[in-house]
Motif scaffolding. Structure first.
Motif, PDB file in Angstrom:
ATOM      1  N   ALA A   1      34.981 -20.107 -16.549  1.00 29.45           N
ATOM      2  CA  ALA A   1      33.816 -19.344 -16.980  1.00 29.45           C
ATOM      3  C   ALA A   1      34.254 -18.014 -17.591  1.00 29.45           C
ATOM      4  O   ALA A   1      35.249 -17.426 -17.153  1.00 29.45           O
TER       5      ALA A   1
ATOM      6  N   GLU B   1      36.006 -14.854 -15.711  1.00 31.23           N
ATOM      7  CA  GLU B   1      36.836 -15.260 -14.572  1.00 31.23           C
ATOM      8  C   GLU B   1      38.278 -14.844 -14.854  1.00 31.23           C
ATOM      9  O   GLU B   1      38.839 -15.187 -15.887  1.00 31.23           O
TER      10      GLU B   1
ATOM     11  N   HIS C   1      30.452 -24.436  -9.748  1.00 32.87           N
ATOM     12  CA  HIS C   1      31.067 -23.671  -8.666  1.00 32.87           C
ATOM     13  C   HIS C   1      31.977 -24.610  -7.887  1.00 32.87           C
ATOM     14  O   HIS C   1      31.520 -25.591  -7.304  1.00 32.87           O
TER      15      HIS C   1
ATOM     16  N   MET D   1      32.646 -23.688 -16.327  1.00 30.34           N
ATOM     17  CA  MET D   1      31.495 -24.151 -17.095  1.00 30.34           C
ATOM     18  C   MET D   1      31.758 -25.610 -17.421  1.00 30.34           C
ATOM     19  O   MET D   1      32.917 -26.028 -17.548  1.00 30.34           O
TER      20      MET D   1
ATOM     21  N   LEU E   1      34.836 -20.374 -10.626  1.00 28.52           N
ATOM     22  CA  LEU E   1      33.657 -20.643 -11.429  1.00 28.52           C
ATOM     23  C   LEU E   1      34.110 -21.199 -12.778  1.00 28.52           C
ATOM     24  O   LEU E   1      34.922 -20.581 -13.478  1.00 28.52           O
TER      25      LEU E   1
ATOM     26  N   GLN F   1      26.663 -25.969 -18.242  1.00 32.81           N
ATOM     27  CA  GLN F   1      26.232 -25.739 -16.871  1.00 32.81           C
ATOM     28  C   GLN F   1      27.327 -25.044 -16.055  1.00 32.81           C
ATOM     29  O   GLN F   1      28.505 -25.400 -16.168  1.00 32.81           O
ATOM     30  N   PRO F   2      26.962 -24.074 -15.214  1.00 30.03           N
ATOM     31  CA  PRO F   2      27.958 -23.494 -14.318  1.00 30.03           C
ATOM     32  C   PRO F   2      28.405 -24.535 -13.307  1.00 30.03           C
ATOM     33  O   PRO F   2      27.623 -25.387 -12.875  1.00 30.03           O
TER      34      PRO F   2
END
Length: 129
Positions: free
Chosen positions: A75, A78, A50, A62, A60, A47-48
């Motif tokens: 992520a 990035e 933030h 994961m 960002l 899932q991302p």
């Protein structure tokens, strides 16, 4: 940090529809308050996440849960060496206890040109209230 610093934070994990909101308020006051919004990918995928803090940082990541292991990593795409990056790669690894009351974890920093020479940045322990 030299000298070492002991921090305390209250962290809340709340569901907001299909998203998870993770927020922390820390002591001493010099430490930024944080909020992360997690979700948006299919359930079977990482899932991302933030991340935002009161110091103006936004990143960002994961996130995935694999059994009792909670993992967070930068992520893809990035730029951790870029103007808004910390200058090192980052990842988090936490082990959730069998009774779900504690999480023993650590943030790690990845050094070197590829950011894949890992060392512990700082340990962290979560306790359920």
């Amino acid at each position: 940090m030299e000298p070492p610093m002991k921090l305390s934070a209250e962290t809340k994990i709340e569901r907001l529809g299909k998203f998870i909101v993770l927020s922390s308020v820390s002591e001493p006051a010099e430490m930024p308050d944080t909020i992360s919004i997690i979700g948006g990918a299919p359930d079977s995928e990482p899932q991302p996440m933030h991340y935002f803090d009161s110091g103006g940082v936004k990143r960002l990541f994961m996130m995935a849960l694999e059994g009792s292991t909670w993992k967070i990593w930068r992520a893809p795409g990035e730029d951790w060496n870029g103007p808004s990056g910390p200058g090192f790669n980052q990842r988090f690894i936490g082990e959730i206890s069998a009774d779900g009351q504690t999480i023993e974890a650590r943030w790690e920093r990845g050094m070197g040109d590829a950011g894949d020479q890992w060392e512990t940045d700082f340990p962290i322990k979560y306790f359920r209230k």
